[in-house]
Design an enzyme around this catalytic site. Sequence first.
Site, mmCIF file in Angstrom:
data_model
loop_
_atom_site.group_PDB
_atom_site.id
_atom_site.type_symbol
_atom_site.label_atom_id
_atom_site.label_comp_id
_atom_site.label_asym_id
_atom_site.label_seq_id
_atom_site.Cartn_x
_atom_site.Cartn_y
_atom_site.Cartn_z
ATOM 1 N N HIS A 7 -2.268 6.443 4.205
ATOM 2 C CA HIS A 7 -0.838 6.463 4.518
ATOM 3 C C HIS A 7 -0.228 7.772 4.015
ATOM 4 C CE1 HIS A 7 -1.369 2.443 5.713
ATOM 5 N NE2 HIS A 7 -0.649 1.776 4.817
ATOM 6 N N CYS A 17 0.816 -1.225 0.000
ATOM 7 C CA CYS A 17 0.000 0.000 0.000
ATOM 8 C C CYS A 17 0.850 1.278 0.000
ATOM 9 C CB CYS A 17 -0.965 -0.009 1.179
ATOM 10 S SG CYS A 17 -0.274 -0.720 2.667
#
Length: 360
Positions: free
Chosen positions: A250, A153
């Site tokens: 993130h 990710c």
Amino acid sequence: MPHVLKAGILGATGTVGQRFILLLSQYPGFSIHALGASPRSAGKTYAKATKWKMSQPIPKPVQSMIVHTCEPTGAFLECDVVFSGLDADVAGDIEMAFLKADLGIFSNAKNYRTHDDVPLIVPLTNPEHFDLLAHQRSKHQLKKGFLVTNANCSTSGLVVPLKALQDAFGPLSRVIVTTMQAVSGAGYPGVSSLDIFDNVVPYIGGEEPKMEWETLKILGGLNQDQTAFEFLKGTKVSATCNRVPVLDGHTECVSVEFERRPAPSPEEVIAVLENYRSEAQELGCSSAPEQAIIVSREDDRPQPRLDRDNGNGYSVTVGRVRPCNVFDIKFTLLVHNTILGAAGSGVLLAELAQKKGLLP
Ligand SMILES: NC(=O)C1=CN([C@@H]2O[C@H](COP(=O)(O)OP(=O)(O)OC[C@H]3O[C@@H](n4cnc5c(N)ncnc54)[C@H](OP(=O)(O)O)[C@@H]3O)[C@@H](O)[C@H]2O)C=CC1
Ligand SMILES: N[C@@H](CC(=O)OP(=O)(O)O)C(=O)O
């Protein structure tokens, strides 16, 4: 109208599986046909088997579907495409069994990303790596099946602006990235509340080496006869990964050095990032974001709570583009870890595969 793809989901009850269910339910191009999870969940209705954590409810038609074990039998054999959000401890054997059954699989697990006949594709970055699938099919004697992996990710967010910069300005010599990763990245139940509340954990097992080598495979090319990956040479990547008390999204602080001299200015970098277009957008994939990279000019953005849903979670948001006193340029980026960083990439890759004639 393109053929509506019958989709199977492995690991359907987990964090990534739940995101697949929401995303696939949104697009008329897919119908959810088979759900798989562990023997603990098999035989139950989806609503009973899952610990649903999404902010939207479980789509009605999925609530009463029965969860199966992850074997390439029954309804899974009727699927046009299978998405895997399986725990990496079990993904290896299960995904191989599905490949041997000649099914087309998009995997979120790390197990096959390193393999020399498996493409590692971020849909906004390197869809040309689909071209290796003819070789994969002939090696495994497949008629219609294939295995493609998503990236980690954090890598999925990093490579989009790096690709834009590499295309426009030539090779990057050094990249340093420091991440602040959301708790949903660790799946469910993930990091315990006593570890993460009021805290930052400066370690995510295996994450740093993954970001460093995956970037070189993704930003590299294929050899001339499209049978091997040519990893990027001459670019060094160093990653530091932290877990922070954020739910989704993130954040990554990135410093980049270019080979080119003079290096591009922040204004030139911003123009390139804003104008970057990927094949997924050019081909009109319905889940592709209008803008692959959204550049924020405000001093205090991107922020996960405010920016993670930009482009429905498929865009990378970049901000604070400025000169770097050590390298050339530094900036902060934000990627939605379960959309562009996981399930959304799978969905967009399936749309691309259909446009490229790899799916019916
Ligand atoms: N979360 C994220 O942001 C990202 C995750 N990934 C990767 O995606 C994968 C899924 O992650 P995530 O959703 O977070 O993980 P979760 O732990 O939330 O979910 C794991 C899934 O695997 C299933 N599973 C576990 N054991 C078995 C078994 N023996 N047989 C069949 N199924 C089993 C679980 O089923 P059950 O509920 O029945 O136990 C569940 O559906 C992992 O490989 C992860 O590394 C990749 C990128 C980002
Ligand atoms: N480790 C990532 C999520 C993940 O599962 O990555 P990978 O698929 O590369 O193992 C995170 O914690 O945010």
